[in-house]
Design a protein around this motif. Structure first.
Motif, PDB file in Angstrom:
ATOM      1  N   UNK A  74       1.214  -1.124  -0.148  1.00 21.73           N
ATOM      2  CA  UNK A  74      -0.087   0.122  -0.252  1.00 21.73           C
ATOM      3  C   UNK A  74       0.320   1.222   0.400  1.00 21.73           C
ATOM      4  N   UNK A  75       2.129   0.822   0.154  1.00 22.42           N
ATOM      5  CA  UNK A  75       2.793   2.134  -0.682  1.00 22.42           C
ATOM      6  C   UNK A  75       3.243   2.881  -1.500  1.00 22.42           C
ATOM      7  N   UNK A  76       3.038   4.316  -1.941  1.00 22.26           N
ATOM      8  CA  UNK A  76       2.780   5.215  -3.301  1.00 22.26           C
ATOM      9  C   UNK A  76       4.017   5.449  -3.966  1.00 22.26           C
ATOM     10  N   UNK A  77       4.654   4.971  -5.218  1.00 21.27           N
ATOM     11  CA  UNK A  77       5.016   4.302  -6.509  1.00 21.27           C
ATOM     12  C   UNK A  77       4.417   4.063  -6.970  1.00 21.27           C
ATOM     13  N   UNK A  78       5.184   4.752  -8.433  1.00 18.96           N
ATOM     14  CA  UNK A  78       4.779   4.153  -9.734  1.00 18.96           C
ATOM     15  C   UNK A  78       4.128   2.415  -9.957  1.00 18.96           C
ATOM     16  N   UNK A  79       2.843   2.470 -11.081  1.00 20.16           N
ATOM     17  CA  UNK A  79       2.819   0.446 -11.011  1.00 20.16           C
ATOM     18  C   UNK A  79       3.588   0.266 -12.179  1.00 20.16           C
ATOM     19  N   UNK A  88      11.418  -1.188 -19.020  1.00 21.48           N
ATOM     20  CA  UNK A  88       9.512  -1.595 -18.501  1.00 21.48           C
ATOM     21  C   UNK A  88       9.132   0.317 -18.674  1.00 21.48           C
ATOM     22  N   UNK A  89       7.900  -0.545 -18.795  1.00 22.57           N
ATOM     23  CA  UNK A  89       6.469   1.237 -18.710  1.00 22.57           C
ATOM     24  C   UNK A  89       5.771   1.220 -17.524  1.00 22.57           C
ATOM     25  N   UNK A  90       6.449   2.310 -17.170  1.00 23.90           N
ATOM     26  CA  UNK A  90       5.846   2.431 -15.815  1.00 23.90           C
ATOM     27  C   UNK A  90       5.131   3.636 -15.876  1.00 23.90           C
ATOM     28  N   UNK A  91       3.947   3.847 -14.328  1.00 25.25           N
ATOM     29  CA  UNK A  91       2.592   5.001 -14.622  1.00 25.25           C
ATOM     30  C   UNK A  91       3.363   6.190 -14.355  1.00 25.25           C
ATOM     31  N   UNK A  92       2.736   7.134 -14.600  1.00 26.40           N
ATOM     32  CA  UNK A  92       2.834   8.728 -14.582  1.00 26.40           C
ATOM     33  C   UNK A  92       2.900   9.085 -13.014  1.00 26.40           C
ATOM     34  N   UNK A  93       3.600   9.366 -12.105  1.00 28.33           N
ATOM     35  CA  UNK A  93       3.254   9.674 -10.388  1.00 28.33           C
ATOM     36  C   UNK A  93       2.886  11.609 -10.345  1.00 28.33           C
ATOM     37  N   UNK A  94       3.837  12.025 -11.033  1.00 30.16           N
ATOM     38  CA  UNK A  94       3.263  13.317 -11.114  1.00 30.16           C
ATOM     39  C   UNK A  94       4.800  13.891 -11.516  1.00 30.16           C
TER      40      UNK A  94
END
Length: 251
Positions: A74-79, A88-94
């Motif tokens: 439950x820790x905030x990090x890119x998916x 690797x393709x990662x989600x944008x987190x800002x």
């Protein structure tokens, strides 16, 4: 003529209609690099031992695995949107947190964000995990004000205990934060960084105090050399190393 320019290591893209990031590997670590660390290991404290940065696609796969562990906790990090054979393709987190801090004109707001970063690191440690390289440039702040962690390629617990890895995390975040606590002479960052360390203790308790104290003692000779040679003013990194060591020496 064919374009032979190397692809960027990190590249913004669109994946399934949303903003994402492609992350490609760095070159694999050389044998010489590994040999140097193995020679220095006996004289370094555990928290300064090599952290298991693999290099190449092994590092990318390790990071993808660690990001999944963060997500499960439950820790905030890119998916991890997709793991390919070459990236690797990662989600944008800002936006990068360090850049955001530099753009802020309000000192109180800036220090509040740094304290949030320290509390976030405390949450990582409370989940029985570590980051490995918790610099402010390896965190983001999203449009929803969510602070997230990036760059989990290094896995310190492959080479040291979790407690030593967590102590190293705390020291590195103090080091990275120093530039935002430096005022005009004769002001020093010492009290501000001490207060920041207290934020961590308020979040996680004093359990890491022995490891942090040992790290401060091990680093003291290096800090004294920096003092004698007046190196703390050479760069932001040197100032961060010097003042963060001073904070640990107080424990």
């Amino acid at each position: 003529m064919q374009n032979t320019s190397p692809l960027p290591r990190v590249e913004k893209t669109t994946f399934d209609g949303v903003t994402a990031w492609i992350k490609r590997p760095e070159a694999t670590r050389s044998n010489g690099f590994t040999l140097l660390h193995s020679l220095l290991k006996p004289v370094m404290p555990p928290a300064l031992h090599p952290t298991g940065a693999l290099g190449g696609m092994d590092a990318i796969r390790q990071e993808a695995g660690r990001l999944d562990v963060f997500a499960q906790a439950g820790l905030p990090a890119p998916r991890v949107l997709e793991l390919r054979s070459d990236c690797v393709i990662l989600s944008d987190t800002g936006a990068q947190l360090r850049d955001t801090l530099h753009r802020l004109a309000d000192d109180t707001q800036r220090l509040h964000l740094i304290e949030r970063a320290m509390r976030g690191l405390g949450a990582v440690h409370a989940a029985k995990l570590c980051h490995g390289r918790p610099f402010l440039k390896d965190m983001t702040i999203g449009p929803d004000d969510q602070l997230s962690f990036l760059d989990l390629e290094e896995n310190p617990t492959a080479r040291m205990s979790l407690q030593d890895a967590q102590a190293r995390d705390v020291w590195l975040l103090l080091l990275a934060s120093t530039e935002f606590y430096i005022g005009p002479p004769p002001q020093t960052p010492l009290q501000g960084l001490t207060d920041l360390l207290d934020v961590y203790f308020a979040e996680c308790g004093p359990g890491l105090t022995p490891q942090l104290r040992n790290l401060g003692r091990a680093l003291r000779p290096y800090r004294r050399v920096m003092s004698v040679l007046r190196l703390k003013g050479v760069s932001k990194d040197a100032a961060g190393a010097y003042w963060s060591m001073r904070v640990l020496e107080q424990l």
